[in-house]
Design a protein around this motif. Sequence first.
Motif, short mmCIF file in Angstrom:
data_model
loop_
_atom_site.label_atom_id
_atom_site.label_comp_id
_atom_site.label_asym_id
_atom_site.label_seq_id
_atom_site.Cartn_x
_atom_site.Cartn_y
_atom_site.Cartn_z
N UNK A 69 0.85 -1.18 0.00
CA UNK A 69 0.00 0.00 0.00
C UNK A 69 0.89 1.24 0.00
N UNK A 70 0.40 2.29 -0.64
CA UNK A 70 1.12 3.55 -0.69
C UNK A 70 0.18 4.65 -0.22
N UNK A 71 0.53 5.29 0.90
CA UNK A 71 -0.27 6.36 1.46
C UNK A 71 0.64 7.55 1.72
N UNK A 72 0.38 8.66 1.04
CA UNK A 72 1.21 9.84 1.22
C UNK A 72 2.64 9.54 0.83
N UNK A 73 3.55 9.72 1.77
CA UNK A 73 4.97 9.45 1.49
C UNK A 73 5.43 8.13 2.09
N UNK A 74 4.49 7.27 2.49
CA UNK A 74 4.86 6.00 3.13
C UNK A 74 4.36 4.81 2.32
N UNK A 75 5.24 3.83 2.18
CA UNK A 75 4.91 2.56 1.55
C UNK A 75 4.86 1.51 2.65
N UNK A 76 3.90 0.59 2.56
CA UNK A 76 3.80 -0.45 3.58
C UNK A 76 3.53 -1.80 2.93
N UNK A 77 3.98 -2.84 3.62
CA UNK A 77 3.75 -4.22 3.20
C UNK A 77 3.13 -4.96 4.37
N UNK A 78 2.01 -5.60 4.12
CA UNK A 78 1.41 -6.54 5.05
C UNK A 78 1.59 -7.91 4.40
N UNK A 79 2.27 -8.82 5.07
CA UNK A 79 2.64 -10.07 4.43
C UNK A 79 2.50 -11.26 5.38
N UNK A 80 2.50 -12.44 4.77
CA UNK A 80 2.55 -13.68 5.54
C UNK A 80 3.40 -14.68 4.78
N UNK A 81 3.90 -15.66 5.52
CA UNK A 81 4.72 -16.72 4.93
C UNK A 81 4.53 -17.98 5.76
N UNK A 82 4.79 -19.11 5.13
CA UNK A 82 4.79 -20.38 5.86
C UNK A 82 6.24 -20.63 6.27
N UNK A 83 6.46 -20.83 7.55
CA UNK A 83 7.81 -21.03 8.07
C UNK A 83 8.16 -22.50 8.17
N UNK A 84 8.99 -22.98 7.26
CA UNK A 84 9.44 -24.38 7.29
C UNK A 84 10.65 -24.46 8.22
N UNK A 85 10.60 -25.31 9.25
CA UNK A 85 11.73 -25.41 10.18
C UNK A 85 13.04 -25.72 9.44
N UNK A 86 14.08 -24.96 9.75
CA UNK A 86 15.37 -25.15 9.08
C UNK A 86 15.94 -26.54 9.32
N UNK A 87 15.61 -27.16 10.46
CA UNK A 87 16.15 -28.50 10.72
C UNK A 87 15.48 -29.57 9.85
N UNK A 88 14.44 -29.19 9.09
CA UNK A 88 13.76 -30.14 8.20
C UNK A 88 14.27 -30.06 6.76
#
Length: 136
Positions: A86-105
């Motif tokens: 999103x871009x509002x005025x002079x600010x850009x923002x990101x709302x995000x999600x991810x699936x976290x796969x355990x590094x030991x896997x």
Amino acid sequence: MSFDLRDHTADVAVESTGETIGDVFGATADGLAAAMCEDVPSNGDRFELSVTAESRESVLFDYLDELIYERDVRGVLPVDNRATVDHTGEEWSVEASARGVPLDAITAREVKAVTYSEMALEATDDGWHAYVVFDV
């Protein structure tokens, strides 16, 4: 949305496309994950993150940097990335999600950092295009 890994001297680059700027952010993040690991298992829990910055390139940099930070702090590889920008005025923002796969896997190669080197983020006739180089 899609991405391709590109050879880049001693580093690795991700070139991505998407219909929206959020799609290209998610595709670039998926490219980051692919640069670290070829075979990703289906396990892992989703987590959310938010980032703000003063320009669209800065918010892309900060978003990818936050994913690397989450990898290190949570001990997970962020995959199946989704982002809304999103871009509002002079600010850009990101709302995000991810699936976290355990590094030991997984067996993963370390990506040390995102760089501004040759970074491109631009609107095209077909949507959005990004090119980002990562330090490995």
